[in-house]
Each structure stands twice: as C-alpha cells, then as structure tokens.
Design a protein around this motif. Structure first.
Motif, PDB file in Angstrom:
ATOM      1  N   ASP A 329       1.016  -1.047  -0.098  1.00  0.00           N
ATOM      2  CA  ASP A 329      -0.051  -0.029  -0.074  1.00  0.00           C
ATOM      3  C   ASP A 329       0.535   1.183   0.031  1.00  0.00           C
ATOM      4  OD1 ASP A 329      -2.495  -1.519  -0.307  1.00  0.00           O
ATOM      5  OD2 ASP A 329      -2.408  -1.096   2.401  1.00  0.00           O
ATOM      6  N   ALA A 330       1.688   1.264   1.081  1.00  0.00           N
ATOM      7  CA  ALA A 330       2.712   2.293   1.195  1.00  0.00           C
ATOM      8  C   ALA A 330       3.670   2.422  -0.741  1.00  0.00           C
ATOM      9  CB  ALA A 330       4.133   2.312   1.826  1.00  0.00           C
ATOM     10  N   ALA A 331       3.829   1.212  -1.093  1.00  0.00           N
ATOM     11  CA  ALA A 331       4.189   1.336  -2.241  1.00  0.00           C
ATOM     12  C   ALA A 331       3.218   2.195  -3.449  1.00  0.00           C
ATOM     13  CB  ALA A 331       4.534  -0.421  -3.035  1.00  0.00           C
ATOM     14  N   GLU A 332       2.521   2.148  -3.564  1.00  0.00           N
ATOM     15  CA  GLU A 332       0.762   2.653  -4.028  1.00  0.00           C
ATOM     16  C   GLU A 332       1.420   4.335  -4.227  1.00  0.00           C
ATOM     17  OE1 GLU A 332      -2.937   1.492  -4.243  1.00  0.00           O
ATOM     18  OE2 GLU A 332      -2.419  -0.716  -5.030  1.00  0.00           O
ATOM     19  N   VAL A 333       0.740   4.856  -2.639  1.00  0.00           N
ATOM     20  CA  VAL A 333       1.657   6.022  -2.476  1.00  0.00           C
ATOM     21  C   VAL A 333       2.850   6.474  -3.344  1.00  0.00           C
ATOM     22  CG1 VAL A 333       2.416   7.784  -0.603  1.00  0.00           C
ATOM     23  CG2 VAL A 333       0.252   5.581  -0.048  1.00  0.00           C
ATOM     24  N   ALA A 334       4.237   5.802  -3.102  1.00  0.00           N
ATOM     25  CA  ALA A 334       5.220   6.577  -3.668  1.00  0.00           C
ATOM     26  C   ALA A 334       5.265   6.445  -4.973  1.00  0.00           C
ATOM     27  CB  ALA A 334       6.304   5.412  -3.218  1.00  0.00           C
ATOM     28  N   GLN A 335       4.363   5.317  -5.225  1.00  0.00           N
ATOM     29  CA  GLN A 335       4.636   5.750  -6.773  1.00  0.00           C
ATOM     30  C   GLN A 335       3.272   6.916  -7.100  1.00  0.00           C
ATOM     31  OE1 GLN A 335       5.992   3.361  -9.048  1.00  0.00           O
ATOM     32  NE2 GLN A 335       5.616   4.696 -10.643  1.00  0.00           N
ATOM     33  N   SER A 336       2.686   6.771  -6.250  1.00  0.00           N
ATOM     34  CA  SER A 336       1.781   8.024  -7.607  1.00  0.00           C
ATOM     35  C   SER A 336       2.332   9.135  -7.341  1.00  0.00           C
ATOM     36  CB  SER A 336       0.287   7.835  -6.254  1.00  0.00           C
ATOM     37  OG  SER A 336      -0.390   9.235  -6.950  1.00  0.00           O
ATOM     38  N   TRP A 337       2.911   9.459  -5.710  1.00  0.00           N
ATOM     39  CA  TRP A 337       3.853  10.373  -5.258  1.00  0.00           C
ATOM     40  C   TRP A 337       4.796  11.170  -6.816  1.00  0.00           C
ATOM     41  CZ3 TRP A 337       5.555  11.854   0.512  1.00  0.00           C
ATOM     42  CH2 TRP A 337       5.663  12.689   0.310  1.00  0.00           C
ATOM     43  N   LEU A 338       5.991  10.052  -6.786  1.00  0.00           N
ATOM     44  CA  LEU A 338       6.614   9.737  -8.245  1.00  0.00           C
ATOM     45  C   LEU A 338       6.330  10.507  -9.302  1.00  0.00           C
ATOM     46  CD1 LEU A 338       9.675   7.099  -6.664  1.00  0.00           C
ATOM     47  CD2 LEU A 338       9.880   9.965  -7.191  1.00  0.00           C
ATOM     48  N   ASP A 339       5.073  10.225  -9.634  1.00  0.00           N
ATOM     49  CA  ASP A 339       3.991  10.569 -10.571  1.00  0.00           C
ATOM     50  C   ASP A 339       3.997  11.794 -11.070  1.00  0.00           C
ATOM     51  OD1 ASP A 339       4.920   6.860 -11.890  1.00  0.00           O
ATOM     52  OD2 ASP A 339       2.221   6.600 -11.224  1.00  0.00           O
ATOM     53  N   HIS A 340       3.448  12.017 -10.306  1.00  0.00           N
ATOM     54  CA  HIS A 340       3.184  13.766 -10.293  1.00  0.00           C
ATOM     55  C   HIS A 340       4.336  14.188 -10.288  1.00  0.00           C
ATOM     56  CE1 HIS A 340       0.183  16.892  -9.428  1.00  0.00           C
ATOM     57  NE2 HIS A 340       1.193  17.168  -7.645  1.00  0.00           N
ATOM     58  N   PHE A 341       5.096  14.106  -9.608  1.00  0.00           N
ATOM     59  CA  PHE A 341       6.721  14.480  -9.481  1.00  0.00           C
ATOM     60  C   PHE A 341       7.291  14.522 -11.475  1.00  0.00           C
ATOM     61  CE2 PHE A 341       8.457  14.135  -5.506  1.00  0.00           C
ATOM     62  CZ  PHE A 341       8.153  15.525  -4.691  1.00  0.00           C
ATOM     63  N   ALA A 342       6.848  13.337 -12.180  1.00  0.00           N
ATOM     64  CA  ALA A 342       7.176  13.280 -12.838  1.00  0.00           C
ATOM     65  C   ALA A 342       6.542  14.254 -14.170  1.00  0.00           C
ATOM     66  CB  ALA A 342       7.305  11.973 -13.983  1.00  0.00           C
ATOM     67  N   ALA A 343       4.755  14.105 -14.086  1.00  0.00           N
ATOM     68  CA  ALA A 343       4.251  14.920 -14.400  1.00  0.00           C
ATOM     69  C   ALA A 343       4.882  16.708 -15.098  1.00  0.00           C
ATOM     70  CB  ALA A 343       2.661  14.727 -14.307  1.00  0.00           C
ATOM     71  N   ALA A 344       4.613  16.964 -13.506  1.00  0.00           N
ATOM     72  CA  ALA A 344       5.368  18.907 -13.719  1.00  0.00           C
ATOM     73  C   ALA A 344       6.739  18.223 -13.871  1.00  0.00           C
ATOM     74  CB  ALA A 344       5.591  18.639 -12.383  1.00  0.00           C
ATOM     75  N   ASP A 345       8.166  17.450 -14.533  1.00  0.00           N
ATOM     76  CA  ASP A 345       9.046  17.733 -14.587  1.00  0.00           C
ATOM     77  C   ASP A 345      10.008  18.138 -13.813  1.00  0.00           C
ATOM     78  OD1 ASP A 345       8.568  16.799 -17.639  1.00  0.00           O
ATOM     79  OD2 ASP A 345       8.119  19.406 -17.635  1.00  0.00           O
ATOM     80  N   VAL A 346       9.760  17.685 -12.140  1.00  0.00           N
ATOM     81  CA  VAL A 346      10.718  17.597 -11.694  1.00  0.00           C
ATOM     82  C   VAL A 346      11.732  17.409 -11.646  1.00  0.00           C
ATOM     83  CG1 VAL A 346      10.381  18.107  -8.674  1.00  0.00           C
ATOM     84  CG2 VAL A 346       8.345  18.758  -9.858  1.00  0.00           C
ATOM     85  N   GLU A 347      12.363  18.074 -11.212  1.00  0.00           N
ATOM     86  CA  GLU A 347      14.139  16.707 -11.200  1.00  0.00           C
ATOM     87  C   GLU A 347      14.888  16.953 -10.265  1.00  0.00           C
ATOM     88  OE1 GLU A 347      16.330  17.919 -15.314  1.00  0.00           O
ATOM     89  OE2 GLU A 347      16.497  18.950 -14.061  1.00  0.00           O
ATOM     90  N   GLY A 348      13.939  18.248  -8.851  1.00  0.00           N
ATOM     91  CA  GLY A 348      14.771  18.268  -7.484  1.00  0.00           C
ATOM     92  C   GLY A 348      13.699  18.945  -6.717  1.00  0.00           C
ATOM     93  N   ILE A 349      13.790  19.015  -5.477  1.00  0.00           N
ATOM     94  CA  ILE A 349      12.909  19.386  -4.220  1.00  0.00           C
ATOM     95  C   ILE A 349      13.838  20.272  -3.404  1.00  0.00           C
ATOM     96  CG2 ILE A 349      11.268  19.911  -2.429  1.00  0.00           C
ATOM     97  CD1 ILE A 349      11.458  17.198  -4.899  1.00  0.00           C
TER      98      ILE A 349
END
Length: 497
Positions: A329-349
C-alpha cells in the motif's frame, strides 16, 4: 469535555508541572548532567536503551526522563513523586498521562530546550522515535531539525511585534518571547492551539494564540518580524498530516507564504521563513521563487541549503509519516507521488531560508546556494546582509573607501601540470559567518590587496592598477564595481566611508 475545557485543564496542569520540573532539575543542563555525553548523544539518535540505563538510578529526574523522553511505562507511585504537586489523577484528566494497571504512560512529549535564553519546555505529540506509534492526522510535531534550523536562522535583534505563522507546538513563539515585546501565533490545527497553549503556560509566557489558516487570523495587521515553519512538504494537493501537508499542489505552500508575508510586514520589518521549491526541468529555480514576490516594496535573500532528488525526497517523507516503503500500500503512495513529480517535470526539490524585508524601493532579490557547512547562526547574518544592501543602494563603489573583513583570506589552488604546479583558481574566502567564497582574477586580487581603512577610494585604486598593468581604466572600473558589489553583499569587504 469541550475543547476549551480540555485546553484549560492542560494549561492549569502545566503550571503545576513546571514546579515539578524546577524541583527535580528537569531542564536542559540537568538532563545532560544526568545522562552524560554518550547517553545524551544516544537520545539525539533515538536510541532508548543507553538513555534508560543512564537514568535508571536518577531518582525523580530519571523518572521524568523515562516518562517524557522515552515514553516508558513507569510505576505510578514513582511518577506521582516526580510530578508533584501535580497529581496523577489531574494529569490523566488533562490528557497528559494514561494509566494501565499500576503504571502510567505519557500521552505527550514534554522536553526541555535551551535555544540560548535558558531552558524552556516544549509540549508536543510523541513522534514514535523512542516508542513505535502511529502518526495521527493532527499530529503536533515537536522540536525537530527543521524547527531547530529556523531557531538558528531567525534574527534575534529586539523588536516590538512578532508573528509566528503555523506555530505548531509553539517553538518559534517561545523563542520570540526572548526578543519581542508582543508575540502572536497562528495555526489551523485546533490540537496545535491546545499544545501551544500548554507550552506557553508551562513557561509562564503570554502569547496571543489565534486559530485559523495562514494569515487569515491577522488580516489587516502588520508586524516587525514574521517567522514561519509552514507545512512546506512538496507533493500532491492533499493533507495527510497537518504539520507537513498544506493541501496546495507542489510548492504552493511556500509560494503562498512568501507571496503574502510582505503585506503583513511593518515598514522595515523582516521575515524568516523555511521554504521548499521545485527544480523544474529547463527552468531556473531562482526565477520561480522570484515570481512569488512583488516587484516593489520588498528585499529578499533566498538561501538554498539542500536539493533532494525526487526518489530520496518521497522516501524520506513517507518514513516520516510512518509508512514502510516495502509495504504494498505504501508503494502505491510512493508511485503516485513520483508520478506526480514526473508529470510536472520536477527534477529536484530545494530547501532553505527565505529572508524578506519591507522597503519603499523596487524589490531586490538575491537567490543563491549555500550548501557547505558553517557554524555561525544565519539569522543575524540576514540583518547584516540587509544593512550592507542599504549601503550599496546609497553609495557609489568607486567613490568609497573599503576594507577587507579581518577574517577574509586569499586562497590559490594549484594542480600538477606539465611544468610543475599550475595555478587553477584564485579565490577569497570569508572565515566567519556563512564562509562565502568568491573566485577572483589576478587583477581583482591585486585590487583587494590595496584596500585599507585609511586608504584611497576604490576608483583611485583602479586608476593606479590600470596604469601599472596597461589596462583600460573604464573596463577595469566596471569589473571592480561588479566584484565589489558581490563581496560587500557577502561581507568579505566592508565599507569604511
């Protein structure tokens, strides 16, 4: 029991609890003396066993350490002796303790903190670092690394009024009471209001606590200083934990805080804000932060202390929220979070400090990286930075007499070459404060060597240097002005007159 009654009981209990702390020596120095350096360091690493061993024969002080710092189940009779004149029954009614058989356990983290003005006690929710516990949605964070960074990053020059936005358990507001005449603190979380009130009662401090979102509770008011450790975690527009999630997309919390703070600063007032910003592919993060500020009426110094790649960032904050990345379940959260970053072209924070000052001039922004280590507090440096910026606005470099800061050093770097050592860099290094470094060329180094408190103005030094090296005086002067502006901003070169 109503929320107001609960807060009143907790605040009343805190007053008696302070008497117990003073009687037993439960303060920053007392805890260190009891534990010793090694066990105290283990406390900072969240290793309970060495702390438990060191406090076992420590009398009432040892009981308080195990109770409030280790979240141990302690014999009720021992706790009753340690917290007197507060009774165990009153502590249970106030929501401080929970009884199980003949033992009691704390429901709150209450720890001593010395931020430079003597011990203060901070009331928060246990964070699970010493005893496994779930992180509730309205969890109130205690004294963490971010709050300690902001303590060191906040100016302590005396002011009349301070606003602490998103006060949480009240760490920054407590700190502000040492240098401000009046402190106001806001938070959207009712539980934060309860625990902040307990923190103030425990320390005998008067702070105006206002419940509400962001700046809404202080609409129309202005302050001499604003401090904020807002819920700046970068992610999706949702709230899982109120202490870190704003409900705004990506770095929207930082954009809101930085964009609205200037309207609540009194003339000449300053703000010290912890913030995060995304590094978007193909964009300069400095331009992004600059877009949040008005074009007129505020000076800004933005200092990026660290940049995390998306995967590291997501993993860190998932563990902070009690999620195991290995859980499906946590892995799904991580995947969704990283997908959101990828969609916004986020390279770093990026993460760091934003210092603001209200002015009546066109806005000035300096955004820069400061990722190396240094030991001096950054807060007072920000005050000096704005003073140096004022000087630059009001003076002509070429007409001014400048001198080197006594801790400024010249460094030359050599690497092996075909004909022996080959010089590859010349730089000046500030040996105090943020320890800035600036690369210079040989003519720049020669010009800096001529700076004296009783010496010539920069323009005359440039003319002498141009003549000695057969350089164009106007070109050299333009180069000198640019170099000196940067060195003055960073305090390596200081004005004489």
């Amino acid at each position: 029991m109503t929320a107001s009654n609960s807060r009143s009981l907790l605040a009343a209990a805190a007053v008696e609890l302070r008497q117990a702390f003073e009687r037993t020596g439960y303060d920053a120095d007392g805890v260190l003396a009891l534990l010793g350096d090694d066990a105290h360091a283990a406390l900072g690493r969240s290793e309970p066993v060495p702390v438990r061993n060191a406090s076992q024969n420590g009398g009432p002080l040892g009981v308080l350490v195990r109770l409030f710092l280790l979240v141990d189940d302690c014999p009720e009779s021992d706790v009753a002796d340690a917290i007197a004149p507060l009774t165990v029954r009153a502590a249970i009614e106030a929501g401080i303790l929970h009884r199980t058989g003949s033992t009691v356990r704390t429901l709150l983290d209450i720890r001593p903190l010395d931020a430079g003005h003597g011990t203060r006690w901070i009331v928060s929710d246990p964070d699970g670092s010493m005893r496994v516990a779930e992180t509730a949605a309205d969890h109130v964070l205690g004294v963490g690394q971010a709050s300690l960074s902001l303590l060191r990053g906040t100016p302590t020059s005396p002011v009349s009024t301070v606003l602490d936005v998103g006060t949480g358990c009240g760490v920054q507001a407590v700190h502000a009471c040492a240098y401000a005449e009046q402190v106001t603190a806001t938070d959207i979380s009712p539980r934060s209001m309860d625990l902040a009130a307990a923190t103030m009662a425990l320390n005998g401090l008067r702070v105006e606590l206002l419940h509400g979102s962001w700046f809404e509770p202080v609409a129309g008011r202005r302050f001499d200083r604003i401090v904020a450790n807002p819920p700046f975690v970068v992610g999706r527009a949702e709230v899982q934990h109120s202490y870190r999630d704003s409900g705004l997309d990506l770095d929207g919390a930082s954009a809101l805080m930085i964009g609205q703070a200037p309207a609540h600063l009194a003339p000449g007032g300053t703000a010290a804000i912890l913030a995060s910003w995304v590094h978007v592919r193909g964009e300069d993060w400095r331009t992004r932060v600059a877009s949040w500020l008005p074009a007129h009426g505020v000076d800004a110094w933005v200092v990026e202390r660290d940049v995390a790649d998306p995967a590291l960032y997501v993993g860190t904050w998932m563990r902070d929220g009690g999620l195991d990345p290995r859980d499906p379940d946590a892995a799904e959260v991580a995947q969704s979070w990283l997908d959101h970053f990828a969609a916004a072209d986020v390279e770093g924070i990026g993460f760091g400090f934003v210092y603001l000052r209200a002015t009546d001039t066109p806005s000035d922004l300096l955004a820069e990286e400061l990722t190396h280590g240094f030991s001096d507090p950054l807060g007072n440096e920000s005050v000096e930075y704005f003073a140096r910026l004022d000087w630059l606005r009001e003076h002509d470099i070429l007409d001014s007499v400048l001198t080197l800061d006594p801790d400024t050093a010249l460094e030359r770097v050599y690497l092996p070459g075909d004909e022996g050592w080959a010089q590859v860099a010349v730089r000046v290094h500030r040996g105090n404060g943020p320890q800035w470094q600036h690369d210079v060329d040989e003519l720049g180094a020669a010009l800096l060597a001529g700076l004296r408190p009783d010496g010539l103005p920069v323009g005359e030094l440039v003319e002498l240097l141009a003549a000695a090296h057969d350089e164009d005086p106007e070109d050299l002067a333009a180069h000198a002005v640019t170099m000196m502006q940067g060195l003055v901003r960073h305090g390596l070169v200081l004005p004489v007159r």
